[in-house]
Each structure stands twice: as structure tokens, then as C-alpha cells.
Scaffold this motif. Structure first.
Motif, PDB file in Angstrom:
ATOM      1  N   PHE A 249       3.381 -19.208   3.288  1.00 52.96           N
ATOM      2  CA  PHE A 249       2.390 -18.316   3.864  1.00 52.96           C
ATOM      3  C   PHE A 249       2.921 -16.906   4.126  1.00 52.96           C
ATOM      4  CE2 PHE A 249       0.792 -22.553   4.992  1.00 52.96           C
ATOM      5  CZ  PHE A 249      -0.446 -22.473   4.387  1.00 52.96           C
ATOM      6  N   VAL A 250       3.700 -16.395   3.200  1.00 52.55           N
ATOM      7  CA  VAL A 250       4.157 -15.023   3.329  1.00 52.55           C
ATOM      8  C   VAL A 250       3.014 -14.087   2.956  1.00 52.55           C
ATOM      9  CG1 VAL A 250       6.583 -15.546   2.906  1.00 52.55           C
ATOM     10  CG2 VAL A 250       5.099 -14.897   0.991  1.00 52.55           C
ATOM     11  N   LEU A 251       3.130 -12.861   3.435  1.00 49.93           N
ATOM     12  CA  LEU A 251       2.151 -11.823   3.117  1.00 49.93           C
ATOM     13  C   LEU A 251       2.793 -10.812   2.191  1.00 49.93           C
ATOM     14  CD1 LEU A 251       1.247 -11.531   6.789  1.00 49.93           C
ATOM     15  CD2 LEU A 251      -0.558 -11.637   5.107  1.00 49.93           C
ATOM     16  N   THR A 252       2.047 -10.399   1.197  1.00 50.12           N
ATOM     17  CA  THR A 252       2.528  -9.334   0.318  1.00 50.12           C
ATOM     18  C   THR A 252       1.407  -8.316   0.148  1.00 50.12           C
ATOM     19  OG1 THR A 252       1.858 -10.555  -1.670  1.00 50.12           O
ATOM     20  CG2 THR A 252       4.138 -10.832  -0.936  1.00 50.12           C
ATOM     21  N   TRP A 253       1.805  -7.072   0.038  1.00 45.89           N
ATOM     22  CA  TRP A 253       0.835  -5.997  -0.208  1.00 45.89           C
ATOM     23  C   TRP A 253       0.438  -6.090  -1.678  1.00 45.89           C
ATOM     24  CZ3 TRP A 253      -1.064  -4.033   4.015  1.00 45.89           C
ATOM     25  CH2 TRP A 253      -0.276  -3.956   5.161  1.00 45.89           C
ATOM     26  N   GLN A 254      -0.781  -6.487  -1.935  1.00 46.46           N
ATOM     27  CA  GLN A 254      -1.248  -6.729  -3.299  1.00 46.46           C
ATOM     28  C   GLN A 254      -1.931  -5.515  -3.922  1.00 46.46           C
ATOM     29  OE1 GLN A 254      -1.063  -9.833  -5.103  1.00 46.46           O
ATOM     30  NE2 GLN A 254       0.496 -10.145  -3.544  1.00 46.46           N
ATOM     31  N   TYR A 255      -2.614  -4.747  -3.121  1.00 44.70           N
ATOM     32  CA  TYR A 255      -3.395  -3.623  -3.630  1.00 44.70           C
ATOM     33  C   TYR A 255      -3.104  -2.399  -2.777  1.00 44.70           C
ATOM     34  CZ  TYR A 255      -5.851  -7.530  -5.702  1.00 44.70           C
ATOM     35  OH  TYR A 255      -6.136  -8.681  -6.383  1.00 44.70           O
ATOM     36  N   ALA A 256      -3.045  -1.247  -3.414  1.00 46.69           N
ATOM     37  CA  ALA A 256      -2.823  -0.005  -2.674  1.00 46.69           C
ATOM     38  C   ALA A 256      -3.558   1.132  -3.360  1.00 46.69           C
ATOM     39  CB  ALA A 256      -1.337   0.314  -2.578  1.00 46.69           C
ATOM     40  N   SER A 257      -3.970   2.094  -2.556  1.00 44.26           N
ATOM     41  CA  SER A 257      -4.620   3.296  -3.057  1.00 44.26           C
ATOM     42  C   SER A 257      -4.014   4.480  -2.316  1.00 44.26           C
ATOM     43  CB  SER A 257      -6.125   3.218  -2.797  1.00 44.26           C
ATOM     44  OG  SER A 257      -6.775   4.366  -3.296  1.00 44.26           O
ATOM     45  N   GLY A 258      -3.644   5.506  -3.052  1.00 46.33           N
ATOM     46  CA  GLY A 258      -3.022   6.671  -2.431  1.00 46.33           C
ATOM     47  C   GLY A 258      -1.530   6.500  -2.230  1.00 46.33           C
ATOM     48  N   ASN A 259      -0.946   5.464  -2.843  1.00 43.71           N
ATOM     49  CA  ASN A 259       0.484   5.206  -2.668  1.00 43.71           C
ATOM     50  C   ASN A 259       1.312   6.277  -3.382  1.00 43.71           C
ATOM     51  OD1 ASN A 259      -0.871   3.592  -4.792  1.00 43.71           O
ATOM     52  ND2 ASN A 259       1.221   3.156  -5.451  1.00 43.71           N
ATOM     53  N   ILE A 260       2.475   6.565  -2.792  1.00 45.20           N
ATOM     54  CA  ILE A 260       3.358   7.577  -3.377  1.00 45.20           C
ATOM     55  C   ILE A 260       4.431   6.950  -4.264  1.00 45.20           C
ATOM     56  CG2 ILE A 260       2.960   9.349  -1.639  1.00 45.20           C
ATOM     57  CD1 ILE A 260       5.512   8.462  -0.229  1.00 45.20           C
ATOM     58  N   ASN A 261       4.552   5.627  -4.211  1.00 49.92           N
ATOM     59  CA  ASN A 261       5.502   4.919  -5.067  1.00 49.92           C
ATOM     60  C   ASN A 261       5.049   3.463  -5.180  1.00 49.92           C
ATOM     61  OD1 ASN A 261       6.649   3.373  -2.824  1.00 49.92           O
ATOM     62  ND2 ASN A 261       7.581   5.303  -2.192  1.00 49.92           N
TER      63      ASN A 261
END
Length: 153
Positions: free
Chosen positions: A36-48
Motif C-alpha cells: 500500500f505504498v503511494l506514488t505520484w502517478q500524474y503531474a501537471s506543471g512539473n519542472i522535472n
């Protein structure tokens, strides 16, 4: 989690534009075999692309705390609200150079299935009133999230 007909990436892009955030990201809970780990799957406006490598456990980092408690978090000024010696506990803040941010749980039934993080790279940009209004307009479950974001022009 139910399959959604909508594309989450498109929706968070629309959300970022609609509310004029610098950065929006959605962390999702990974299956039980991944503890049940969490991962950032989607991003908008990311710099890297560093957000993709961040793995959080319940109670750790912004997403982990929101996931564990089921409560939103608002950090109006990272420099004032988080000691610099503790910043390593918040890798998304470092990776995306966020200075003012909020995170809300995304519920599916009685369980938190994801975390939506919104932020600015300028301190004191996201205040309590604006964050409350954002949450009110957004809703907290996946269906409400998608329906309200999609419904906007």
C-alpha cells in the motif's frame, strides 16, 4: 479501484489551468502486494520527472499523511511551516520547489485511494479561504473529482 473512462492526466491539466496552480499532482495507492505504498502517478506543471521516483508509505510525506489521516493538509508557507532540517521528509516539495501547497484525500467509498496535491512556487499564495473553496468545488471522491473538472469549460 474502478476503471475510469477519463484520462487523469488530462483532468489534472485542466484543474491546474482552471485554478491557476503552478503544480498539481495525484498520488495513488499501489496494490497490496506493494504494501500500500503511494506514488505520484500524474503531474501537471512539473519542472522535472523526479516526482515519478518518489515512493511514500502511510504517514510519511504529504501524501502519506493525508492518506493515513484522511484529512487535508495546507502549508501556506513552507519556509515558516516546515523546518529546513525536516524538508527531506517532503520530497515532492523539494523536487518541485513548492512554497505554498495543499493536499486533499480522494475517497472511494470508505477508503482513501489517492491524494491530490496542488501548489505554488511562491510563498503564501494558497491561503485557507482559497484552499477551502477549492475543496468545496472539487469534492473528495474520484467520481466527483472527474465530474466537476470535466464539466468546466
Amino acid at each position: 479501484m474502478k476503471d475510469q473512462p477519463n484520462n487523469y492526466q488530462d483532468e489534472i491539466d485542466k484543474l491546474r489551468a482552471r485554478f491557476q496552480f503552478d503544480f498539481v499532482s495525484m498520488a495513488l495507492v499501489q496494490p497490496a502486494e506493494d504494501r500500500f505504498v503511494l506514488t505520484w502517478q500524474y503531474a501537471s506543471g512539473n519542472i522535472n520527472e523526479r516526482y515519478k521516483r518518489i515512493v511514500l508509505h502511510s504517514g510519511k510525506g504529504i501524501a502519506g499523511m493525508v492518506f493515513k489521516t484522511g484529512k487535508p493538509i495546507l502549508i501556506q508557507n513552507v519556509n515558516k511551516d516546515i523546518q529546513s532540517s525536516d524538508l527531506y521528509n517532503y520530497p515532492i516539495i523539494i523536487a518541485e520547489q513548492l512554497k505554498s501547497l495543499g493536499a486533499v484525500p480522494l475517497w472511494e467509498g470508505m477508503r482513501v485511494m489517492g491524494v491530490l496535491l496542488v501548489g505554488y512556487r511562491e510563498k503564501d499564495r494558497l491561503g485557507e479561504a482559497a484552499f477551502n473553496q477549492f475543496q468545496k468545488e472539487l469534492g473528495t471522491d474520484f467520481e466527483t473529482f472527474l465530474a466537476k473538472v470535466v464539466a468546466q469549460p
